[in-house]
Design a protein around this motif. Structure first.
Motif, PDB file in Angstrom:
ATOM      1  N   ILE A 262      62.832  54.216  39.693  1.00  0.00           N
ATOM      2  CA  ILE A 262      61.989  54.942  38.734  1.00  0.00           C
ATOM      3  C   ILE A 262      61.194  56.019  39.467  1.00  0.00           C
ATOM      4  CG2 ILE A 262      60.100  54.723  37.059  1.00  0.00           C
ATOM      5  CD1 ILE A 262      61.052  51.752  36.745  1.00  0.00           C
ATOM      6  N   GLY A 263      61.344  57.277  39.037  1.00  0.00           N
ATOM      7  CA  GLY A 263      60.611  58.386  39.658  1.00  0.00           C
ATOM      8  C   GLY A 263      60.128  59.367  38.611  1.00  0.00           C
ATOM      9  N   TYR A 264      58.930  59.919  38.845  1.00  0.00           N
ATOM     10  CA  TYR A 264      58.358  60.904  37.921  1.00  0.00           C
ATOM     11  C   TYR A 264      58.226  62.223  38.682  1.00  0.00           C
ATOM     12  CZ  TYR A 264      56.864  56.348  36.127  1.00  0.00           C
ATOM     13  OH  TYR A 264      56.827  55.043  35.714  1.00  0.00           O
ATOM     14  N   THR A 265      58.825  63.282  38.148  1.00  0.00           N
ATOM     15  CA  THR A 265      58.793  64.589  38.814  1.00  0.00           C
ATOM     16  C   THR A 265      57.366  65.115  38.897  1.00  0.00           C
ATOM     17  OG1 THR A 265      60.933  64.961  37.836  1.00  0.00           O
ATOM     18  CG2 THR A 265      59.848  66.893  38.761  1.00  0.00           C
ATOM     19  N   GLN A 266      57.007  65.630  40.076  1.00  0.00           N
ATOM     20  CA  GLN A 266      55.674  66.180  40.322  1.00  0.00           C
ATOM     21  C   GLN A 266      55.810  67.651  40.715  1.00  0.00           C
ATOM     22  OE1 GLN A 266      52.739  63.848  40.322  1.00  0.00           O
ATOM     23  NE2 GLN A 266      54.403  62.843  39.233  1.00  0.00           N
ATOM     24  N   PRO A 267      54.719  68.391  40.631  1.00  0.00           N
ATOM     25  CA  PRO A 267      54.799  69.786  41.084  1.00  0.00           C
ATOM     26  C   PRO A 267      55.163  69.848  42.567  1.00  0.00           C
ATOM     27  CG  PRO A 267      52.664  69.317  40.009  1.00  0.00           C
ATOM     28  CD  PRO A 267      53.380  68.017  40.145  1.00  0.00           C
ATOM     29  N   GLY A 268      55.791  70.948  43.000  1.00  0.00           N
ATOM     30  CA  GLY A 268      56.085  71.164  44.418  1.00  0.00           C
ATOM     31  C   GLY A 268      57.261  70.339  44.917  1.00  0.00           C
ATOM     32  N   GLU A 269      58.295  70.162  44.065  1.00  0.00           N
ATOM     33  CA  GLU A 269      59.518  69.448  44.488  1.00  0.00           C
ATOM     34  C   GLU A 269      59.230  68.030  44.978  1.00  0.00           C
ATOM     35  OE1 GLU A 269      62.760  71.751  45.646  1.00  0.00           O
ATOM     36  OE2 GLU A 269      61.955  72.486  43.741  1.00  0.00           O
ATOM     37  N   LYS A 270      58.293  67.380  44.359  1.00  0.00           N
ATOM     38  CA  LYS A 270      57.943  66.005  44.754  1.00  0.00           C
ATOM     39  C   LYS A 270      58.269  65.046  43.612  1.00  0.00           C
ATOM     40  CE  LYS A 270      55.312  67.080  48.474  1.00  0.00           C
ATOM     41  NZ  LYS A 270      55.784  66.921  49.792  1.00  0.00           N
ATOM     42  N   VAL A 271      58.397  63.785  43.980  1.00  0.00           N
ATOM     43  CA  VAL A 271      58.634  62.754  42.971  1.00  0.00           C
ATOM     44  C   VAL A 271      57.710  61.575  43.263  1.00  0.00           C
ATOM     45  CG1 VAL A 271      60.343  61.167  41.977  1.00  0.00           C
ATOM     46  CG2 VAL A 271      61.073  63.433  42.759  1.00  0.00           C
ATOM     47  N   LYS A 272      57.042  61.088  42.209  1.00  0.00           N
ATOM     48  CA  LYS A 272      56.190  59.898  42.372  1.00  0.00           C
ATOM     49  C   LYS A 272      57.010  58.667  41.966  1.00  0.00           C
ATOM     50  CE  LYS A 272      51.669  59.941  41.191  1.00  0.00           C
ATOM     51  NZ  LYS A 272      50.561  59.890  40.221  1.00  0.00           N
ATOM     52  N   LEU A 273      57.063  57.683  42.852  1.00  0.00           N
ATOM     53  CA  LEU A 273      57.850  56.474  42.574  1.00  0.00           C
ATOM     54  C   LEU A 273      56.965  55.396  41.962  1.00  0.00           C
ATOM     55  CD1 LEU A 273      59.808  56.132  45.954  1.00  0.00           C
ATOM     56  CD2 LEU A 273      60.571  57.239  43.841  1.00  0.00           C
ATOM     57  N   ALA A 274      57.581  54.513  41.182  1.00  0.00           N
ATOM     58  CA  ALA A 274      56.841  53.366  40.650  1.00  0.00           C
ATOM     59  C   ALA A 274      56.839  52.279  41.721  1.00  0.00           C
ATOM     60  CB  ALA A 274      57.500  52.852  39.368  1.00  0.00           C
ATOM     61  N   ALA A 275      55.674  52.079  42.362  1.00  0.00           N
ATOM     62  CA  ALA A 275      55.596  51.093  43.448  1.00  0.00           C
ATOM     63  C   ALA A 275      55.930  49.689  42.939  1.00  0.00           C
ATOM     64  CB  ALA A 275      54.200  51.127  44.070  1.00  0.00           C
ATOM     65  N   GLY A 276      55.561  49.398  41.687  1.00  0.00           N
ATOM     66  CA  GLY A 276      55.852  48.073  41.114  1.00  0.00           C
ATOM     67  C   GLY A 276      57.351  47.788  41.132  1.00  0.00           C
ATOM     68  N   TRP A 277      58.141  48.809  40.833  1.00  0.00           N
ATOM     69  CA  TRP A 277      59.599  48.656  40.833  1.00  0.00           C
ATOM     70  C   TRP A 277      60.093  48.377  42.251  1.00  0.00           C
ATOM     71  CZ3 TRP A 277      63.857  50.871  43.097  1.00  0.00           C
ATOM     72  CH2 TRP A 277      65.102  50.611  42.514  1.00  0.00           C
ATOM     73  N   LEU A 278      59.597  49.164  43.227  1.00  0.00           N
ATOM     74  CA  LEU A 278      60.029  48.988  44.632  1.00  0.00           C
ATOM     75  C   LEU A 278      59.732  47.555  45.091  1.00  0.00           C
ATOM     76  CD1 LEU A 278      58.533  52.290  46.185  1.00  0.00           C
ATOM     77  CD2 LEU A 278      60.917  51.904  45.537  1.00  0.00           C
ATOM     78  N   ILE A 279      58.511  47.090  44.763  1.00  0.00           N
ATOM     79  CA  ILE A 279      58.080  45.755  45.214  1.00  0.00           C
ATOM     80  C   ILE A 279      58.925  44.669  44.528  1.00  0.00           C
ATOM     81  CG2 ILE A 279      56.119  44.140  45.239  1.00  0.00           C
ATOM     82  CD1 ILE A 279      54.280  46.677  45.362  1.00  0.00           C
ATOM     83  N   GLU A 280      59.175  44.886  43.239  1.00  0.00           N
ATOM     84  CA  GLU A 280      60.003  43.914  42.503  1.00  0.00           C
ATOM     85  C   GLU A 280      61.407  43.829  43.119  1.00  0.00           C
ATOM     86  OE1 GLU A 280      60.218  44.523  38.251  1.00  0.00           O
ATOM     87  OE2 GLU A 280      61.732  42.943  38.038  1.00  0.00           O
ATOM     88  N   GLN A 281      61.971  44.993  43.481  1.00  0.00           N
ATOM     89  CA  GLN A 281      63.325  45.015  44.060  1.00  0.00           C
ATOM     90  C   GLN A 281      63.392  44.286  45.401  1.00  0.00           C
ATOM     91  OE1 GLN A 281      66.010  46.271  42.295  1.00  0.00           O
ATOM     92  NE2 GLN A 281      64.398  46.394  40.760  1.00  0.00           N
ATOM     93  N   CYS A 282      62.230  44.203  46.072  1.00  0.00           N
ATOM     94  CA  CYS A 282      62.199  43.478  47.352  1.00  0.00           C
ATOM     95  C   CYS A 282      62.004  41.970  47.119  1.00  0.00           C
ATOM     96  CB  CYS A 282      61.084  44.026  48.244  1.00  0.00           C
ATOM     97  SG  CYS A 282      61.404  45.690  48.826  1.00  0.00           S
ATOM     98  N   GLY A 283      61.955  41.577  45.877  1.00  0.00           N
ATOM     99  CA  GLY A 283      61.930  40.140  45.553  1.00  0.00           C
ATOM    100  C   GLY A 283      60.543  39.514  45.495  1.00  0.00           C
ATOM    101  N   TRP A 284      59.496  40.335  45.471  1.00  0.00           N
ATOM    102  CA  TRP A 284      58.141  39.771  45.535  1.00  0.00           C
ATOM    103  C   TRP A 284      57.565  39.363  44.172  1.00  0.00           C
ATOM    104  CZ3 TRP A 284      56.358  38.316  50.037  1.00  0.00           C
ATOM    105  CH2 TRP A 284      56.757  38.991  51.196  1.00  0.00           C
ATOM    106  N   LYS A 285      58.075  39.914  43.111  1.00  0.00           N
ATOM    107  CA  LYS A 285      57.452  39.663  41.797  1.00  0.00           C
ATOM    108  C   LYS A 285      57.419  38.163  41.505  1.00  0.00           C
ATOM    109  CE  LYS A 285      57.491  41.730  37.209  1.00  0.00           C
ATOM    110  NZ  LYS A 285      58.079  42.814  36.424  1.00  0.00           N
ATOM    111  N   GLY A 286      56.262  37.627  41.210  1.00  0.00           N
ATOM    112  CA  GLY A 286      56.133  36.193  40.920  1.00  0.00           C
ATOM    113  C   GLY A 286      56.029  35.332  42.173  1.00  0.00           C
TER     114      GLY A 286
END
Ligand code: FAD
Ligand code: EPU
Length: 339
Positions: A262-286
């Motif tokens: 999950i990424g949200y386009t930001q000004p200046g060719e940047k993208v903000k990522l959803a940290a919750g998604w990254l952490i969940e993908q690493c198996g930490w949720k719960g």
């Protein structure tokens, strides 16, 4: 002036961490604050720590200094024009109480920030934000007490250098000022912001036919209550990390490897990522170890189920940071103030 010694801070931080403060006091006027600085116990090398609701702090050890709770109250209209009302609130007012005051008086601008814990004084510290609105969008000015020079300074919008979860008070002027009051510029003519997808969905579920400040506030309250833990029940400080911003080219690389990222386009060719998604993908949720854990409905929130120490929560955050770095080569930054 009443300064207590060796008191537990458990009820003064929403993580519910049981550390002690060597000295503790509260102030409800600038004169009291001034007096406390004059009489600050000399046995400590720490600059006094100012707290509001304690909802963005993780205490990792006993505080060997003076903790000062800001209890400056008051909400008043300071000026008005055809479009706006300017509302000044004491730093010790509960943030959500101010939001409800504005909802009652049909003043627009902070309804999307309903139910954020903590006090008015901390709202500019990290430019609080939620559901498409940040404090900077409604901020007019604030008054702050300079700890060393013992004088009151006014900050206007540009002086605060607001950014995503950032301000001059977290950077250049860290620990230099005590925020006394904040003036917000609120609209008399409704301008609703329902750009954050979840709000529109919730308004539909609520069967709202006509938008109002009150209905948006209620939608936000409903969304937040469904996914964030109530600190009165499970200790936490909201999002533990910021959502990281990366370059567009790094995002494209990650996207080809992890198509659901999950990424949200930001000004200046940047993208903000959803940290919750990254952490969940690493198996930490719960995940839970003893009394620390990662909340099962929102992986960005670390929790204290009862008797966790601040060090245990911090160590868990370190493990999470490392695993996100290993899997995605993305550095998370803590949002919570570590003391
Ligand atoms: P504290 O935790 O008491 O203090 C935070 C920092 O500010 C500390 O460094 C403290 O020293 C300093 N400080 C506090 N008051 C003053 C003052 N008057 N003068 C100078 N320095 C001061 N935040 C968001 O932005 N968006 C959210 O959606 C959000 N959701 C949350 C949900 C939950 C369940 C929780 C527990 C927290 C959430 N937060 C959120 C974080 C937190 O509520 C905010 O950061 C809030 O503004 C902190 O206010 P506080 O009074 O509790 O500050
Ligand atoms: N997501 C996951 N797994 C999770 C959590 C989230 O995949 O465990 C995904 C969601 O499905 C969604 C995206 O990540 O697609 C974003 O999630 P959410 O809308 O819950 O918001 P967030 O980015 O996790 C930020 C703020 C919150 C704020 C909300 C709403 C930060 C660090 N956090 O969270 O602020 O309330 O947006 O605007 O920016 C806080 O600062 O303490 C805080 C709670």
């Amino acid at each position: 002036m009443n300064i207590s010694e060796d008191i537990s801070l458990k009820k003064y931080n929403t993580f519910g961490i049981n550390v002690t403060a060597k000295y503790f006091s509260a102030f409800s006027t600038v004169e009291e604050l001034d007096g406390l600085f004059g009489h600050s116990p000399s046995t400590t090398h720490h600059s006094p720590l100012i707290i509001g609701g304690g909802s963005n702090i993780l205490f990792t050890k006993n505080f060997d200094g003076l903790v000062l709770k800001n209890e400056i109250k008051g909400i008043e209209k300071v000026k008005e024009d055809h479009q706006y009302e300017y509302i000044k609130a004491g730093a010790g007012e509960a943030w959500h109480y101010l939001v409800m005051y504005c909802v009652e008086n049909n003043l627009g601008g902070i309804e999307n920030l309903s139910l954020i814990p903590g006090n008015v004084g901390a709202s500019p510290m990290q430019n609080i934000g939620a559901y498409g609105v940040e404090i900077k969008d409604v901020f007019h000015s604030l008054e702050a007490y300079h700890k060393k020079e013992k004088r009151i300074v006014t900050f206007n919008l540009n002086d605060c250098e607001f950014g995503y979860r950032e301000s001059v008070f977290k950077r250049r002027f860290k620990d230099e000022f005590v925020i006394l009051n904040v003036t917000y510029r609120l609209t008399k003519i409704p301008m609703f912001n329902i750009s954050y997808g979840a709000i529109e969905k919730e308004l539909e579920a609520m069967n709202v036919k006509e938008l109002s400040i009150r209905s948006i506030s209620q939608a936000v309250i409903n969304i937040r209550s469904s996914k964030l833990p109530d600190p009165a029940i499970i200790g936490n400080a909201g999002s533990f990390f910021k959502n990281p911003t990366i370059s567009n080219s790094q995002f494209q690389m990650l996207h080809s490897k992890f198509p659901t990222i999950i990424g949200y386009t930001q000004p200046g060719e940047k993208v903000k990522l959803a940290a919750g998604w990254l952490i969940e993908q690493c198996g930490w949720k719960g995940f839970r170890s003893g009394d620390t854990g990662c909340y099962d409905k929102q992986a960005l929130v670390l929790v204290n189920y009862g008797n966790a120490t601040g060090k245990q929560v911090f160590d868990l955050s370190e493990d999470i940071l490392q695993s996100v770095k290993e899997k995605f080569d993305v550095e998370l930054e803590r949002e919570v103030n570590i003391v």
